[in-house]
Design a protein around this motif. Structure first.
Motif: not given
Length: 339
Positions: A109-111, A137-142
């Motif tokens: 996500x930082x990249x 990804x789907x759960x962390x950044x919905x």
């Protein structure tokens, strides 16, 4: 070098350990458009590097670099991103800290945000441990991720999956007589047994019964097991493998401060349009487990890859399976989202 490096600085991992001068190796395909909304993230699987993902990228395919900006970040521990083999003491070899899938996705996500200024991701796709990163990804950044497509990948290591990964680990630890003080003496030659163990899990009963290894140019079962499984695993460093196995065994998408172990809540929180594609004969990332997960994701379709290639139905080796995955990705990318 056919990839780029994103320096992360000193990173505090989920374990609380700080990994100094951490970095992600990544490769991009295609160009980022002006709106920065043509982004596909395609993380690598256990033991793989970005090159192994390239079979699914190409002109006319769903992951078409003329249309999309495709970012392939390498898994921590795979030898290209920060790993036991490229981290200086005191975090080298067996002393490399424990890295979770949550850590990997947080750094990806930082990249995506710091390097490229991206705020929306059209799709996160991946095979096996790449698939679990898609779920994460789907759960962390919905609100950021519009679509996910895990294939032959599950949202956590279910008990049987954990046991399979443990058997790979045990075959390596046996070479050190299960003595943790001797782990730094392990060599790539000790990986031979790991390859033999994995040979029984990567492909299905029917694959072996029908001798499909002949299609890959092997005349006998022994030649196939030695030529594919032993050979590919002996090219891997044992310390990198132990690091990635730990990551795989602890890869629950709810094992983080956002969900505190509530697996159902993590799945229900995924807003992305999801296409879940298990291999119908996968022996350790089973279609049943994926079906259970898909039923909890609000916008998920469950599309098993009907194939006797087992877990490797998602590895780009069998044309019919490749076509099925590509067709479903095209369909998924054609769906409008609320994003």
């Amino acid at each position: 070098m056919d990839y780029e490096i994103f320096d992360l600085g000193d990173v505090t991992l989920q374990s609380g350990v700080t990994l100094p001068s951490a970095f992600l190796a990544y490769k991009t395909y295609g160009r980022l458009n002006e709106r920065k909304d043509n982004v596909i993230v395609y993380p690598t699987a256990f033991g793989d590097q970005h090159v192994q993902n390239e079979w699914l990228i190409g002109n006319g395919m769903a992951l078409d670099p003329r249309e999309y900006f495709i970012i392939v970040p390498n898994l921590l521990g795979n030898g290209l991103s920060s790993s036991p083999t490229n981290t200086p003491p005191p975090f080298d070899k067996a002393s490399f800290p424990q890295v979770t899938i949550y850590d990997n996705v947080k750094l990806q996500h930082r990249l995506v945000t710091e390097k490229f200024g991206i705020q929306k991701i059209a799709l996160v796709v991946g095979w096996s441990m790449g698939g679990i990163q898609a779920f994460q990804w789907g759960a962390s950044y919905p609100d950021m991720v519009e679509r996910i497509a895990p294939f032959a990948g599950i949202a956590k290591p279910w008990p049987h999956t954990f046991v399979v990964l443990d058997s790979l680990k045990a075959s390596l630890l046996a070479a050190a007589h299960f003595d943790s003080s001797k782990l730094n003496q392990l060599t790539s030659a000790d990986m031979r047994a790991v390859g033999r163990v994995y040979a029984g899990w990567g492909l299905s009963h029917a694959f072996y019964r029908e001798e499909l290894y002949r299609e890959l140019g092997f005349d006998s079962l022994e030649d196939f097991v030695a030529g594919v499984w032993e050979d590919s695993f002996m090219k891997m460093d044992p310390h990198n493998v132990l690091a990635m196995l730990w990551t795989g065994q602890h890869a629950d998408i709810s094992a983080n401060p956002s969900y505190n172990g509530d697996f159902h809540k993590a799945l229900k929180s995924i807003k992305a349009q999801a296409c879940i594609m298990p291999g119908s004969t996968d022996l350790f990332c089973s279609a049943d487990d994926n079906k259970y997960e898909a039923n909890l994701i609000p916008n998920a379709v469950f599309k098993p890859i009907e194939s006797i290639w087992g877990h490797f139905a998602g590895r780009g080796l069998n044309n019919a399976d490749n076509q099925f995955i590509d067709d479903n990705l095209k369909h998924l990318l054609a769906l409008s989202t609320n994003g």
